[in-house]
Write an enzyme that holds these catalytic residues in place. Structure first.
Site, PDB file in Angstrom:
ATOM      1  N   HIS A  35      -7.797  -2.782  -3.816  1.00  5.69           N
ATOM      2  CA  HIS A  35      -6.598  -2.453  -4.379  1.00  5.69           C
ATOM      3  C   HIS A  35      -5.979  -3.323  -5.134  1.00  5.69           C
ATOM      4  O   HIS A  35      -5.599  -3.231  -6.384  1.00  5.69           O
ATOM      5  CB  HIS A  35      -5.496  -1.955  -3.372  1.00  5.69           C
ATOM      6  CG  HIS A  35      -5.699  -0.566  -2.816  1.00  5.69           C
ATOM      7  ND1 HIS A  35      -5.640   0.895  -3.379  1.00  5.69           N
ATOM      8  CD2 HIS A  35      -5.619  -0.138  -1.505  1.00  5.69           C
ATOM      9  CE1 HIS A  35      -5.878   1.637  -2.648  1.00  5.69           C
ATOM     10  NE2 HIS A  35      -5.840   1.351  -1.259  1.00  5.69           N
ATOM     11  N   GLU A  71       0.872   4.009  -3.025  1.00  4.84           N
ATOM     12  CA  GLU A  71       0.934   5.515  -2.523  1.00  4.84           C
ATOM     13  C   GLU A  71       2.286   5.835  -2.253  1.00  4.84           C
ATOM     14  O   GLU A  71       2.508   6.924  -1.823  1.00  4.84           O
ATOM     15  CB  GLU A  71       0.031   5.612  -1.433  1.00  4.84           C
ATOM     16  CG  GLU A  71      -1.618   5.824  -1.967  1.00  4.84           C
ATOM     17  CD  GLU A  71      -2.264   6.011  -0.759  1.00  4.84           C
ATOM     18  OE1 GLU A  71      -2.043   6.424   0.413  1.00  4.84           O
ATOM     19  OE2 GLU A  71      -3.590   5.618  -0.662  1.00  4.84           O
ATOM     20  N   HIS A 122       0.922  -0.989  -0.099  1.00 10.52           N
ATOM     21  CA  HIS A 122      -0.034  -0.049   0.075  1.00 10.52           C
ATOM     22  C   HIS A 122       0.793   1.273  -0.030  1.00 10.52           C
ATOM     23  O   HIS A 122       0.708   1.899  -0.991  1.00 10.52           O
ATOM     24  CB  HIS A 122      -1.066   0.121   1.166  1.00 10.52           C
ATOM     25  CG  HIS A 122      -1.805   1.007   1.056  1.00 10.52           C
ATOM     26  ND1 HIS A 122      -1.771   2.340   1.058  1.00 10.52           N
ATOM     27  CD2 HIS A 122      -3.402   0.956   0.623  1.00 10.52           C
ATOM     28  CE1 HIS A 122      -2.785   2.973   0.773  1.00 10.52           C
ATOM     29  NE2 HIS A 122      -3.727   2.126   0.525  1.00 10.52           N
TER      30      HIS A 122
HETATM   31 CO    CO Z   1      -5.909   2.587   0.076  1.00 12.85          CO
END
Ligand code: CO
Length: 315
Positions: A256, A224, A193
């Site tokens: 995701h 990210e 993530h």
């Molecule tokens: Co997220």
């Protein structure tokens, strides 16, 4: 109170003529008899309860990971209640609308208190101590302040990736789980993530190093974090890889994994890798389903000595 009464009773009218020595002996005997049960009986261990805290998911297929985690904790603490908390309000609201509600941290702690739990083990099901974990710790502390004395202790278990040993164990488990499916020369790409700010990138770099030393064709990039898709693409090209396995480095194979990683849309990693000429295979397995991972979380829960109701221990 009961001991004083037991002490005095034999001195009453039932033994008026007993010689002093015999009386003393009897009294001692009775005192011992009265004291023995209290001395022998082990103190009742405090009732423990487990609070498992995850971001949450509203993807039904992703729940397999949570089911596996739940089973592992129930097996490890067979006499303790195991309660779940999701930290995402959006997901909690969605699940409530769908008639399958999951509470937050305060609700979970309240439920354990109602169940007579005295010692709580809060276990983070986060992959690393990023912003979600910091928010969890804060929420638990605020709840303790609101209800002082409610629990004797509240231990906070650390996330999955806390040490080099953790990273090596996770790498081993993830790589083994693909044995027999992934061919020599196939790359494995894990989607972490990550987060825009904070130290998560450093934890991911360490984890990446553990994967790379176990298998030079295992890569990590993030949604990210600092190491994104472009860097990954360059690495795969440099290694002259042809076939790529995609898998989430997240507890569940949720939104995701299904959209950003393996989705049909042209901006998913799978679509972009195909467009770049790679053959793409997807392994939509959350880490919670990978054999060995749940046991690692259980170990972290057992190892926690960090009682949030007390001052930090200085040894
Ligand atoms: Co997220």
């Amino acid at each position: 109170m009961t001991r004083a009464r037991a002490f005095r009773a034999p001195a009453g009218p039932r033994f008026p003529a007993a010689p002093l020595a015999a009386l003393t002996f009897l009294v001692l005997l009775l005192v011992c008899a009265a004291a023995a049960p209290a001395a022998d009986a082990a103190p009742t261990p405090p009732r423990e309860g487990i609070l498992l805290v995850a971001f949450g998911t509203s993807v039904p297929e992703a729940e397999a990971s949570f089911t596996a985690m739940d089973a592992a904790f129930r097996a490890a603490w067979p006499h303790s209640p195991v309660v779940w908390a999701y930290t995402s309000q959006i997901i909690r609201k969605k699940l409530a609308r769908e008639g399958r509600p999951v509470g937050g941290i305060a609700a979970g702690l309240a439920r354990l208190a109602k169940d007579g739990v005295q010692v709580v083990r809060v276990q983070s099901l986060h992959i690393m101590a990023g912003e979600e974990f910091a928010a969890l710790a804060r929420a638990v502390l605020i709840d303790i302040q609101k209800h002082p004395g409610r629990f004797r202790a509240v231990y906070l278990g650390r996330p999955l990736l806390e040490s080099r040993a953790d990273a090596q164990a996770v790498a081993g488990s993830v790589l083994r789980a693909l044995d027999g499916r992934r061919s020599p020369g196939d790359a494995l790409v894990l989607m972490g993530h990550g987060q825009e700010h904070g130290r998560a990138d450093l934890v991911l770099e360490g984890t990446r190093a553990a994967f790379q030393s176990a298998d030079p064709l295992a890569f990590i990039a993030t949604v990210e974090g600092a190491r994104g898709f472009e860097e990954l693409l360059a690495e795969l090209r440099a290694r002259k890889v042809r076939r790529v396995w995609l898998q989430p480095l997240m507890l569940v194979a949720g939104d995701h994994a299904r959209n950003d990683l393996a989705g049909e849309e042209e901006d998913s990693w799978a679509s972009r890798l195909r467009a770049a000429g790679f053959t793409v295979e997807t392994n939509l397995t959350g880490l919670g389903q990978v054999p060995g991972i749940a046991a690692r979380f259980v170990e972290h829960a057992r190892a926690s000595r960090d009682d949030l109701t007390a001052e930090p221990r200085k040894e």
